[in-house]
Write a protein that holds these residues in place. Structure first.
Motif, PDB file in Angstrom:
ATOM      1  N   ASP A 116       0.845  -1.194   0.000  1.00 11.99           N
ATOM      2  CA  ASP A 116       0.000   0.000   0.000  1.00 11.99           C
ATOM      3  C   ASP A 116       0.885   1.250   0.000  1.00 11.99           C
ATOM      4  OD1 ASP A 116      -1.687   2.128   0.543  1.00 11.99           O
ATOM      5  OD2 ASP A 116      -2.798   1.089   2.116  1.00 11.99           O
ATOM      6  N   PRO A 117       0.738   2.129  -0.973  1.00 16.97           N
ATOM      7  CA  PRO A 117       1.573   3.329  -1.029  1.00 16.97           C
ATOM      8  C   PRO A 117       1.583   4.149   0.258  1.00 16.97           C
ATOM      9  CG  PRO A 117       0.353   3.084  -3.068  1.00 16.97           C
ATOM     10  CD  PRO A 117      -0.158   2.021  -2.134  1.00 16.97           C
ATOM     11  N   ALA A 118       0.511   4.087   1.013  1.00  9.68           N
ATOM     12  CA  ALA A 118       0.446   4.853   2.265  1.00  9.68           C
ATOM     13  C   ALA A 118       1.513   4.407   3.264  1.00  9.68           C
ATOM     14  CB  ALA A 118      -0.944   4.713   2.886  1.00  9.68           C
ATOM     15  N   ARG A 119       2.019   3.204   3.113  1.00  6.63           N
ATOM     16  CA  ARG A 119       3.045   2.688   4.018  1.00  6.63           C
ATOM     17  C   ARG A 119       4.441   3.224   3.688  1.00  6.63           C
ATOM     18  NH1 ARG A 119       3.218  -3.591   4.362  1.00  6.63           N
ATOM     19  NH2 ARG A 119       4.406  -3.037   6.227  1.00  6.63           N
ATOM     20  N   PHE A 120       4.584   3.868   2.539  1.00 10.71           N
ATOM     21  CA  PHE A 120       5.923   4.209   2.053  1.00 10.71           C
ATOM     22  C   PHE A 120       6.092   5.698   1.754  1.00 10.71           C
ATOM     23  CE2 PHE A 120       4.802  -0.132   0.864  1.00 10.71           C
ATOM     24  CZ  PHE A 120       5.848  -0.847   1.409  1.00 10.71           C
ATOM     25  N   THR A 121       5.358   6.527   2.457  1.00  8.34           N
ATOM     26  CA  THR A 121       5.337   7.958   2.164  1.00  8.34           C
ATOM     27  C   THR A 121       6.731   8.578   2.157  1.00  8.34           C
ATOM     28  OG1 THR A 121       3.152   8.100   3.168  1.00  8.34           O
ATOM     29  CG2 THR A 121       4.329  10.160   2.809  1.00  8.34           C
ATOM     30  N   HIS A 122       7.558   8.223   3.129  1.00 12.28           N
ATOM     31  CA  HIS A 122       8.917   8.774   3.197  1.00 12.28           C
ATOM     32  C   HIS A 122       9.970   7.662   3.187  1.00 12.28           C
ATOM     33  CE1 HIS A 122       7.180  12.684   3.964  1.00 12.28           C
ATOM     34  NE2 HIS A 122       6.503  12.200   4.991  1.00 12.28           N
ATOM     35  N   ALA A 123       9.609   6.515   2.652  1.00 10.55           N
ATOM     36  CA  ALA A 123      10.476   5.331   2.744  1.00 10.55           C
ATOM     37  C   ALA A 123      11.802   5.496   2.015  1.00 10.55           C
ATOM     38  CB  ALA A 123       9.738   4.106   2.207  1.00 10.55           C
ATOM     39  N   LEU A 124      11.829   6.302   0.966  1.00 11.79           N
ATOM     40  CA  LEU A 124      13.043   6.438   0.169  1.00 11.79           C
ATOM     41  C   LEU A 124      13.614   7.849   0.236  1.00 11.79           C
ATOM     42  CD1 LEU A 124      11.989   4.374  -2.988  1.00 11.79           C
ATOM     43  CD2 LEU A 124      13.001   3.572  -0.853  1.00 11.79           C
TER      44      LEU A 124
END
Length: 321
Positions: A19-27
C-alpha cells in the motif's frame, strides 16, 4: 488495518503489503536511476519513487519525448523532486556511460538502480538471424550488466542501503517452451548474475548493498502486444492472435510491480537479497517466511536431480559448489 498475510494469494494490483500509504517517506534522500522509464512499468516505478519521497530520479530510455512526459508526471507527483532526463540506447555503452555521468553530476551518487529496459520477440530459433538473437541479449543482459558495473563500486563504498533491482521474467525460471530462446536466455542469465553479484557483496561484508531479480507481472504493455511478427505468424498460422488473446486476459497493473520495487528498496526484504521474486506473490508473506526460504534455498535457480541425487553429498564437491 492490513489484510492477513496469505503466501498463496495471487495479486494483480496493489494490495495491503505494498500500500503506497506505508511508504510515504520510505526512500527519502535516495537517488534512483530507472531504465525503460519512458512508459509502462518503468514510468510507474519512477512515479512510485516520487511518491516514496526520493531526492532525485534519473530517467533512461531511447525516446526523449516519453522521458520528458515521465519527468513532468514525477514533478507533478512530488513538486521539488529532482529529475534528470537521460536519453540513451541500452545497447550502446558510450550512451549508458554518458547517462550515468550526467545523473551523478546532477543528482549525486546513485542509491537505487532499476534495470527495467527490455526487449523480446517470439521467434523460433531457426527463423532468427544470429545478430537479431544476440541483440535481445544486448538489451536484456549486457545493458544491465554495464550499468551495474558503473554503480557497484560507489555503492560498495557507501554500503548503507543501496539497491539493484533487475527486472527478470518467469521465462527465466519456468520450463522451456520455445519461441523466445534469446529472451529466456537473457533473463535466466540476468537472474543468475544477480545472485552471483550478491554472493560477492556478502562475502566482502558489503551486505547493505542488496540485489534482487523480479518478475514484473504481465501488464498490457506495447512490447507484449507486438511480440509476433508477420513472417512468424505466416509460418505458424494463428500465433499472432493467440498471443494477443493471452495478453488481453492479463490483469496485472504496472503499479503492482512499481510498489513491489518500492517495498524492496525500503529495506524490508534485505534478508532475502540475491533472490528471485514474483510480483504476484505477497512479498510481505514471503519475507515472513524468509527462514524457510533460506533453509531450503528457495527462490533461486537450480536443478532438481532425478532420484534426489546431489553432488553435494561428496565432501570435495562442497567447495566446487
Amino acid at each position: 488495518m492490513s489484510d492477513p498475510l496469505d503466501i498463496k494469494a495471487v495479486h494483480t494490483d496493489v494490495y495491503s503489503s505494498i500500500d503506497p500509504a506505508r511508504f510515504t517517506h520510505a526512500l527519502a534522500g535516495k537517488v534512483a536511476l530507472v531504465t525503460g522509464a519512458g512508459r509502462g512499468i518503468g514510468r510507474a516505478i519512477a512515479l512510485a519513487f516520487a511518491q516514496a519521497d526520493v531526492k532525485g530520479i534519473a530517467l533512461l530510455a531511447r525516446s526523449r519525448g516519453e522521458l520528458e512526459e515521465t519527468a513532468a508526471l514525477c514533478r507533478k507527483e512530488k513538486p521539488g523532486v529532482e529529475v534528470c532526463v537521460c536519453p540513451a540506447d541500452a545497447t550502446k555503452t558510450k550512451e549508458l556511460d554518458e547517462a550515468v555521468d550526467k545523473a551523478v553530476k546532477e543528482l549525486g551518487e546513485i542509491d537505487i538502480l532499476v534495470n527495467n529496459a527490455g526487449a523480446n520477440r517470439l521467434r523460433p530459433f531457426h527463423m532468427t538471424p544470429p545478430e537479431e538473437w544476440w541483440s535481445i541479449l544486448e538489451v536484456n543482459l549486457h545493458g544491465p550488466a554495464h550499468l551495474m558495473s558503473r554503480v557497484i563500486n560507489p555503492m560498495r563504498a557507501r554500503n548503507s542501503g543501496q539497491y539493484i533491482i533487475n527486472v527478470s521474467s518467469r521465462a527465466a525460471v519456468m520450463a522451456s517452451r520455445g519461441f523466445a530462446s534469446s529472451y529466456t536466455s537473457s533473463k535466466t542469465a540476468l537472474t543468475r548474475m544477480t545472485a552471483c553479484v550478491q554472493a560477492e557483496l556478502d562475502g566482502d561484508g558489503k551486505d547493505k548493498v542488496c540485489c534482487f531479480s523480479l518478475h514484473p507481472g504481465g501488464p498490457k504493455t506495447k512490447m507484449n502486444y507486438d511480440l509476433v511478427e508477420p513472417d512468424v505468424d505466416a509460418a505458424y498460422p494463428g500465433m499472432h492472435d493467440k498471443v494477443r488473446k493471452f495478453v488481453d486476459i492479463q490483469e496485472d497493473t504496472v503499479e503492482l510491480c512499481a510498489w513491489t520495487v518500492v517495498y524492496m528498496c525500503s529495506g524490508r526484504a534485505n534478508k532475502l537479497r540475491g533472490r528471485y521474486f514474483d510480483v504476484e506473490q505477497d512479498i510481505e508473506a514471503v519475507v515472513a517466511a524468509q527462514e524457510e526460504v533460506l533453509a531450503a534455498n528457495k527462490m533461486d535457480l537450480k536443478v532438481d536431480y532425478a532420484g534426489g541425487w546431489s553432488y553435494l553429498a561428496v565432501p570435495t564437491n562442497q567447495m566446487k559448489h
